[in-house]
Design a protein around this motif. Structure first.
Motif, mmCIF file in Angstrom:
data_model
loop_
_atom_site.group_PDB
_atom_site.id
_atom_site.type_symbol
_atom_site.label_atom_id
_atom_site.label_comp_id
_atom_site.label_asym_id
_atom_site.label_seq_id
_atom_site.Cartn_x
_atom_site.Cartn_y
_atom_site.Cartn_z
ATOM 1 N N LEU A 16 35.284 55.407 33.100
ATOM 2 C CA LEU A 16 34.783 56.658 33.196
ATOM 3 C C LEU A 16 35.905 57.685 33.661
ATOM 4 C CD1 LEU A 16 32.574 58.759 32.692
ATOM 5 C CD2 LEU A 16 31.933 58.249 34.998
ATOM 6 N N GLY A 17 36.547 57.327 34.829
ATOM 7 C CA GLY A 17 37.612 58.012 35.445
ATOM 8 C C GLY A 17 38.767 58.325 34.543
ATOM 9 N N GLY A 18 39.345 57.119 33.704
ATOM 10 C CA GLY A 18 40.227 57.240 32.716
ATOM 11 C C GLY A 18 39.976 58.246 31.676
ATOM 12 N N SER A 21 40.418 61.610 33.019
ATOM 13 C CA SER A 21 41.854 61.745 32.861
ATOM 14 C C SER A 21 42.471 62.236 31.676
ATOM 15 C CB SER A 21 42.406 60.878 33.773
ATOM 16 O OG SER A 21 41.770 60.298 35.002
ATOM 17 N N MET A 22 41.982 61.501 30.851
ATOM 18 C CA MET A 22 42.849 61.546 29.454
ATOM 19 C C MET A 22 42.307 62.811 28.794
ATOM 20 S SD MET A 22 41.991 59.029 26.143
ATOM 21 C CE MET A 22 42.100 57.570 26.933
ATOM 22 N N ILE A 23 41.058 63.299 29.049
ATOM 23 C CA ILE A 23 40.655 64.713 28.559
ATOM 24 C C ILE A 23 41.617 65.671 29.373
ATOM 25 C CG2 ILE A 23 38.818 66.422 28.486
ATOM 26 C CD1 ILE A 23 36.968 63.925 28.270
ATOM 27 N N LEU A 24 41.794 65.595 30.493
ATOM 28 C CA LEU A 24 42.596 66.508 31.435
ATOM 29 C C LEU A 24 44.024 66.483 30.814
ATOM 30 C CD1 LEU A 24 41.818 65.841 35.239
ATOM 31 C CD2 LEU A 24 41.090 67.705 33.874
ATOM 32 N N VAL A 25 44.443 65.390 30.146
ATOM 33 C CA VAL A 25 45.899 65.383 29.884
ATOM 34 C C VAL A 25 45.765 66.300 28.735
ATOM 35 C CG1 VAL A 25 47.695 63.886 28.538
ATOM 36 C CG2 VAL A 25 46.350 63.005 30.421
ATOM 37 N N GLY A 26 45.023 66.203 27.920
ATOM 38 C CA GLY A 26 44.993 67.039 26.684
ATOM 39 C C GLY A 26 44.754 68.759 27.159
ATOM 40 N N TYR A 27 44.012 68.858 28.296
ATOM 41 C CA TYR A 27 43.970 70.444 28.565
ATOM 42 C C TYR A 27 45.145 70.840 29.481
ATOM 43 C CZ TYR A 27 39.208 71.366 27.445
ATOM 44 O OH TYR A 27 37.960 71.684 26.836
ATOM 45 N N ALA A 28 45.804 69.911 29.815
ATOM 46 C CA ALA A 28 47.181 70.049 30.648
ATOM 47 C C ALA A 28 48.540 70.470 29.768
ATOM 48 C CB ALA A 28 47.540 68.904 31.682
ATOM 49 N N PHE A 41 51.000 64.222 35.908
ATOM 50 C CA PHE A 41 50.173 63.619 37.008
ATOM 51 C C PHE A 41 48.910 62.974 36.341
ATOM 52 C CE2 PHE A 41 52.297 66.358 40.360
ATOM 53 C CZ PHE A 41 52.713 65.448 41.252
ATOM 54 N N SER A 42 48.204 63.754 35.383
ATOM 55 C CA SER A 42 47.096 63.349 34.755
ATOM 56 C C SER A 42 47.389 61.869 33.964
ATOM 57 C CB SER A 42 46.744 64.313 33.694
ATOM 58 O OG SER A 42 46.453 65.681 34.192
ATOM 59 N N LEU A 43 48.478 61.723 33.343
ATOM 60 C CA LEU A 43 48.687 60.622 33.038
ATOM 61 C C LEU A 43 48.812 59.324 34.018
ATOM 62 C CD1 LEU A 43 51.631 61.258 30.220
ATOM 63 C CD2 LEU A 43 49.243 60.022 29.804
ATOM 64 N N LEU A 44 49.385 59.731 34.820
ATOM 65 C CA LEU A 44 49.532 58.779 36.285
ATOM 66 C C LEU A 44 47.926 58.318 36.724
ATOM 67 C CD1 LEU A 44 51.095 57.180 38.207
ATOM 68 C CD2 LEU A 44 51.157 59.228 39.650
ATOM 69 N N PHE A 49 43.436 54.680 36.772
ATOM 70 C CA PHE A 49 41.989 54.348 36.740
ATOM 71 C C PHE A 49 41.825 53.231 35.655
ATOM 72 C CE2 PHE A 49 40.560 58.397 38.432
ATOM 73 C CZ PHE A 49 39.351 57.946 39.067
ATOM 74 N N PHE A 50 42.483 53.326 34.664
ATOM 75 C CA PHE A 50 42.381 52.240 33.785
ATOM 76 C C PHE A 50 42.757 50.972 34.373
ATOM 77 C CE2 PHE A 50 42.373 55.223 30.022
ATOM 78 C CZ PHE A 50 40.988 54.945 29.788
ATOM 79 N N ALA A 51 43.803 50.830 35.192
ATOM 80 C CA ALA A 51 44.394 49.643 35.743
ATOM 81 C C ALA A 51 43.313 48.946 36.858
ATOM 82 C CB ALA A 51 45.555 49.819 36.438
#
Lengths: 121, 201
Positions: A16-18, A21-28, A41-44, A49-51
């Protein structure tokens, strides 16, 4: 020994966290060079989260103790992303809560024992 | 408990008190000086503020907290062995540097060197305690150490030196609270484990 139920919750929270964050990458990403730090930062955060989610999956090739450390680094990355970009403050607060939940789950002795015992050779 | 020689609960309480005293001193002094901005100003700027209240609270806060951290570190070194003992010794040095930060203000000779030494000592104290916690299976404490170090490094290289410094201080305070709680609770946890083992036997 059966897989502890709490690990399934950890896996779900990590995914869920990943995804958030993926959605945040798109918005950023706004096409400008300045937005690269926000995207980074969003990618990190997404990768961490996925790790963490991967650490809770069955047959993960990761020691039980490492998952808690990765989750802690993930919370640190969320904190820095929050400080750098306060555009989505509430989303970052939710991500931080998810990260703290991951640390709590990963620190449980039951999870550490299961992960170490079921690690592929 | 792995690596523990004797109880250090009292010293743990001193560590927690030190973190709270510095937090209060920092918040009060920063609030009193509107020109100080988190992430844009250095923490040491509070020690040379034009507002006398800010200057006094920050400098005396540093001296008091430094002394408490020295006592806390000495207690940790006395109660534990191996990496945890090394962490205690490094905390004694860090506390001494914090006292010097309160006495030798920004702009004065050696202030910068003292500040850098403070951060180096505290970083290695956190890393060494984190290593020991990870080895002993105290993963919440190890996670707190990993959080403090990685957040400070990310802010230092990703945002700015000023923000990195502030995040490093916040991380160090959070770690001291977690580590102090570990010292306070370690004997109780050990006693409860012994009781459980007795009941099981």
């Amino acid at each position: 020994m059966s897989r502890p139920k709490i690990m399934k919750a950890g896996l779900a929270i990590g995914l869920l966290g990943g995804i958030i964050s993926m959605i945040l990458v798109g918005y950023a990403w706004d096409g400008s060079f300045q937005s690269i730090t926000n995207v980074g930062f969003s990618l990190l955060v997404m990768a961490l989260f996925f790790a963490t989610a991967g650490g809770f999956s069955e047959g993960a090739n990761m020691s039980g103790k490492s998952v808690a450390i990765i989750a802690a680094v993930c919370v640190a990355a969320v904190l820095i992303a929050t400080v750098y970009n306060t555009q989505f403050l509430w989303v970052h607060i939710i991500l931080m809560a998810l990260g703290v939940a991951e640390i709590m789950i990963a620190s449980s002795s039951e999870v550490i024992y299961y992960t170490d015992a079921n690690r592929p050779a | 408990m792995n690596g523990e020689k004797r109880s250090a609960a009292g010293f743990g309480a001193i560590g927690v008190a030190a973190a709270f005293i510095f937090s209060i001193a920092w918040v009060v002094s920063a609030t009193a000086d509107p020109s100080w901005v988190l992430g844009s100003s250095y923490v040491s700027d509070l020690g040379v503020s034009d507002v006398s209240l800010t200057k006094d609270i920050f400098n005396y806060g540093c001296i008091l907290t430094g002394a408490l951290i020295m006592i806390y570190g000495a207690g940790k070194a006395y109660a534990y062995k191996n990496a945890e003992c090394a962490s205690g010794i490094l905390l004694v040095f860090a506390g001494f540097m914090l006292i010097l930060i309160g006495l030798i203000h920004e702009g004065e000779p050696y202030h910068r060197a003292i500040s850098i030494l403070f951060f180096i000592f505290i970083a290695f104290a956190i890393i060494s305690a984190g290593y020991s916690d990870g080895k002993a299976g105290r993963m919440l404490n190890a996670a707190a150490a990993a959080f403090a170090v990685s957040a400070a490094l990310m802010a230092l290289f990703g945002i700015s030196v000023q923000m990195g410094e502030s995040i490093a201080v916040i991380g160090a305070l959070a770690w001291i609270v977690c580590d102090g709680m570990k010292l306070i609770l370690s004997r109780k946890i050990e006693a409860s484990n012994k009781k459980t083992r007795k009941v099981e036997a």
